[in-house]
Design a protein around this motif. Structure first.
Motif, PDB file in Angstrom:
ATOM      1  N   LEU A  24      41.169  51.191  37.136  1.00 25.59           N
ATOM      2  CA  LEU A  24      40.781  50.179  38.120  1.00 25.59           C
ATOM      3  C   LEU A  24      41.077  48.794  37.574  1.00 25.59           C
ATOM      4  O   LEU A  24      41.352  48.618  36.386  1.00 25.59           O
ATOM      5  N   HIS A  25      40.994  47.809  38.457  1.00 25.61           N
ATOM      6  CA  HIS A  25      40.948  46.401  38.041  1.00 25.61           C
ATOM      7  C   HIS A  25      39.818  45.723  38.780  1.00 25.61           C
ATOM      8  O   HIS A  25      39.783  45.744  40.021  1.00 25.61           O
ATOM      9  N   LYS A  26      38.893  45.138  38.036  1.00 31.63           N
ATOM     10  CA  LYS A  26      37.783  44.431  38.656  1.00 31.63           C
ATOM     11  C   LYS A  26      38.245  43.046  39.091  1.00 31.63           C
ATOM     12  O   LYS A  26      38.784  42.284  38.284  1.00 31.63           O
ATOM     13  N   PRO A  27      38.088  42.696  40.372  1.00 30.61           N
ATOM     14  CA  PRO A  27      38.547  41.389  40.852  1.00 30.61           C
ATOM     15  C   PRO A  27      37.992  40.250  40.008  1.00 30.61           C
ATOM     16  O   PRO A  27      36.835  40.287  39.581  1.00 30.61           O
ATOM     17  N   GLY A  28      38.846  39.260  39.749  1.00 29.88           N
ATOM     18  CA  GLY A  28      38.452  38.149  38.889  1.00 29.88           C
ATOM     19  C   GLY A  28      38.998  36.816  39.368  1.00 29.88           C
ATOM     20  O   GLY A  28      39.176  36.601  40.576  1.00 29.88           O
ATOM     21  N   LYS A  29      39.286  35.965  38.395  1.00 29.31           N
ATOM     22  CA  LYS A  29      39.667  34.585  38.670  1.00 29.31           C
ATOM     23  C   LYS A  29      40.851  34.474  39.628  1.00 29.31           C
ATOM     24  O   LYS A  29      40.991  33.472  40.343  1.00 29.31           O
ATOM     25  N   GLU A  30      41.713  35.482  39.649  1.00 29.58           N
ATOM     26  CA  GLU A  30      42.892  35.422  40.527  1.00 29.58           C
ATOM     27  C   GLU A  30      42.499  35.237  41.988  1.00 29.58           C
ATOM     28  O   GLU A  30      43.235  34.620  42.753  1.00 29.58           O
ATOM     29  N   LEU A  31      41.336  35.760  42.382  1.00 26.63           N
ATOM     30  CA  LEU A  31      40.897  35.599  43.767  1.00 26.63           C
ATOM     31  C   LEU A  31      40.430  34.175  44.048  1.00 26.63           C
ATOM     32  O   LEU A  31      40.460  33.711  45.196  1.00 26.63           O
ATOM     33  N   GLU A  32      40.017  33.449  43.027  1.00 30.16           N
ATOM     34  CA  GLU A  32      39.597  32.059  43.189  1.00 30.16           C
ATOM     35  C   GLU A  32      40.784  31.115  43.276  1.00 30.16           C
ATOM     36  O   GLU A  32      40.607  29.920  43.527  1.00 30.16           O
ATOM     37  N   ARG A  33      41.976  31.628  43.077  1.00 33.35           N
ATOM     38  CA  ARG A  33      43.188  30.817  43.203  1.00 33.35           C
ATOM     39  C   ARG A  33      43.789  30.905  44.602  1.00 33.35           C
ATOM     40  O   ARG A  33      44.829  30.288  44.865  1.00 33.35           O
ATOM     41  N   LEU A  34      43.175  31.695  45.472  1.00 27.22           N
ATOM     42  CA  LEU A  34      43.636  31.770  46.864  1.00 27.22           C
ATOM     43  C   LEU A  34      43.212  30.513  47.611  1.00 27.22           C
ATOM     44  O   LEU A  34      42.054  30.107  47.548  1.00 27.22           O
ATOM     45  N   THR A  35      44.146  29.895  48.303  1.00 21.05           N
ATOM     46  CA  THR A  35      43.843  28.766  49.174  1.00 21.05           C
ATOM     47  C   THR A  35      44.471  29.041  50.536  1.00 21.05           C
ATOM     48  O   THR A  35      45.428  29.823  50.646  1.00 21.05           O
ATOM     49  N   PRO A  36      43.947  28.425  51.595  1.00 21.15           N
ATOM     50  CA  PRO A  36      44.508  28.687  52.928  1.00 21.15           C
ATOM     51  C   PRO A  36      46.018  28.474  53.002  1.00 21.15           C
ATOM     52  O   PRO A  36      46.721  29.208  53.710  1.00 21.15           O
ATOM     53  N   GLU A  37      46.511  27.514  52.253  1.00 27.92           N
ATOM     54  CA  GLU A  37      47.936  27.184  52.310  1.00 27.92           C
ATOM     55  C   GLU A  37      48.822  28.331  51.835  1.00 27.92           C
ATOM     56  O   GLU A  37      49.948  28.502  52.308  1.00 27.92           O
ATOM     57  N   TYR A  38      48.304  29.120  50.889  1.00 27.10           N
ATOM     58  CA  TYR A  38      49.135  30.154  50.276  1.00 27.10           C
ATOM     59  C   TYR A  38      48.666  31.570  50.594  1.00 27.10           C
ATOM     60  O   TYR A  38      49.111  32.527  49.963  1.00 27.10           O
ATOM     61  N   LEU A  39      47.790  31.739  51.576  1.00 26.44           N
ATOM     62  CA  LEU A  39      47.272  33.064  51.895  1.00 26.44           C
ATOM     63  C   LEU A  39      48.386  34.036  52.282  1.00 26.44           C
ATOM     64  O   LEU A  39      48.466  35.150  51.755  1.00 26.44           O
ATOM     65  N   ARG A  40      49.223  33.636  53.215  1.00 25.78           N
ATOM     66  CA  ARG A  40      50.279  34.543  53.687  1.00 25.78           C
ATOM     67  C   ARG A  40      51.226  34.909  52.545  1.00 25.78           C
ATOM     68  O   ARG A  40      51.631  36.068  52.410  1.00 25.78           O
TER      69      ARG A  40
END
Length: 412
Positions: A24-40
């Motif tokens: 598995l991979h436990k969700p981490g900091k990478e999810l905090e780098r999501l912004t509306p501009e780059y979602l797609r």
């Protein structure tokens, strides 16, 4: 981390054998780098709440442990191999090359920064990304790229989809396919698995052959791979898995898996809602499958079998159920329609991955609790349903099967 299971003895010969070990991979900091501009660009439709996401993922992992599976984490295995200084250096160089950090001066600056980090800190950057503000840049001549991309905040993009561990690699038999991802956003993920395969004793290459390599240009993703038995593998030909990749994988599987008799190819509509085969079709028991209503009439089925001189014979099939009955050698197949067969309910719950079940033993599956109608119809068909919360995990468009990479299952 991997000391409790037999080193080098990966073994997955079915979709439903009791789960013994899983990555598995436990969700981490990478999810905090999501912004509306780059979602797609990063394949998300919304921004998840990381704190709740991690709580839900811990619940998922604990369910697997309580049912007897050893849970390993990709981040722990990476940190272990990065204790080797040469492996660490090689990885950094390869990652910067993959991220197209081609300016020699900038490459060296970032390399030095990452090489000075602890193994755990390097793992965090490799998965969570590297922001430009994290690098102290001494006087250097700026390239045209520096000026053009000055507003972009990252040198290394995050990997927010990595918690869907099913896709970058898949254990099939005693070997592993390290896949070639369709989208740029996920193309770095298999490199992490390849480094673990090459350098961690968990993957003994003498015992665990490589069926496919991520550097091959033809896309292939694990969500399209279902190991139905020792003799039959099903692979979806989808938006993200190419016919060329399937043929190359099949050729290698036939060469290395002597008991394998057939690869059943299921071509599904190339739509985001039907991203992989396991988003519309999964095995839950010896003769039972959960399926998205109506998809059966929208697929094409082909059987790949061994031909002469290493060639593959392709046989068009008329019907999915008839093909499965013949291939598995059983008199009947039960298709359990998600959403209870209701078109509107099925469409709503399919968006929340109701058919993306993870079998942890024959007739026992893990699902999201929110898919109430689909879970109820599974129970009515004799399936034990182990529910987990997924209000945030589901925002990445994946379910329990997507989030898990089985390493070993009991034989059935």
């Amino acid at each position: 981390m991997g000391d409790d299971i037999d080193r080098g003895l990966l073994n997955v010969t079915s979709e439903i054998g009791k789960l013994k070990a899983v990555l598995l991979h436990k969700p981490g900091k990478e999810l905090e780098r999501l912004t509306p501009e780059y979602l797609r660009q990063l394949l998300f439709d919304d921004i998840p709440w990381l704190k709740q996401m991690r709580i839900e993922h811990d619940e998922f992992a604990e369910v697997l442990r309580k049912r007897g599976a050893q849970v390993l984490y990709v981040e722990d295995l990476l940190a272990e191999i990065f204790e080797n200084k040469q492996v660490k250096k090689n990885f950094i160089h390869d990652m910067l090359k993959q991220c197209k950090i081609d300016n020699p001066e900038l490459h060296q600056i970032i390399f030095d920064n990452l090489n000075d980090r602890t193994p755990e800190e390097l793992v965090e950057a490799a998965i969570g990304g590297l922001q430009k503000k994290e690098i102290e840049v001494s006087d250097r001549e700026y390239s045209l790229t520096d000026y053009i991309e000055a507003q972009y905040p990252l040198y290394i993009n995050p990997l927010p989809n990595l918690y869907f561990m099913r896709d970058p690699a898949a254990v099939m038999g005693n070997g592993i396919s390290i896949n070639s991802m369709y989208t740029d956003a996920r193309r770095r993920e298999p490199m992490l698995i390849k480094y673990i395969y090459d350098n961690h004793p968990l993957f003994n290459k003498d015992e665990s052959p490589l069926w496919y390599d991520h550097t091959i240009p033809h896309s292939l993703e694990g969500g399209d791979m279902l190991v139905l038995s020792k003799e039959v593998v099903a692979i979806g030909c989808s938006e993200r898995t190419s016919a060329q990749g399937i043929e190359m994988l099949a050729r290698n599987l036939f060469s290395g898996m002597k008991e394998l008799k057939e690869v059943v190819v299921v071509r599904i509509p190339p739509l985001r809602a039907f991203m992989h085969l396991d988003t519309v079709f999964t095995m839950v028991d010896y003769d039972k499958f959960t399926i998205y209503p109506g998809i059966q009439d929208r697929v094409e089925v082909y059987s790949l079998v061994r031909g002469k001189s290493g060639r593959i014979n392709v046989i068009p099939e008329a019907d999915l159920v008839d093909t499965l009955k013949r291939s598995l050698g059983i008199p009947s197949i039960k298709l359990i329609e998600s959403g209870g067969g209701d078109a509107i309910t099925a469409a709503r719950e399919q968006w929340n991955d109701s058919t993306n079940t993870l079998a942890i033993a024959p007739g026992v599956v893990v699902t999201y609790s929110r898919n109430e109608a689909s879970n109820e119809v599974l129970r009515k068909n004799g399936i034990e349903v182990v529910e987990i919360d997924g209000s945030e995990l589901v925002r990445g468009r994946g379910g329990p099967r997507c989030m898990s990479m089985p390493l070993a299952r009991e034989e059935i």
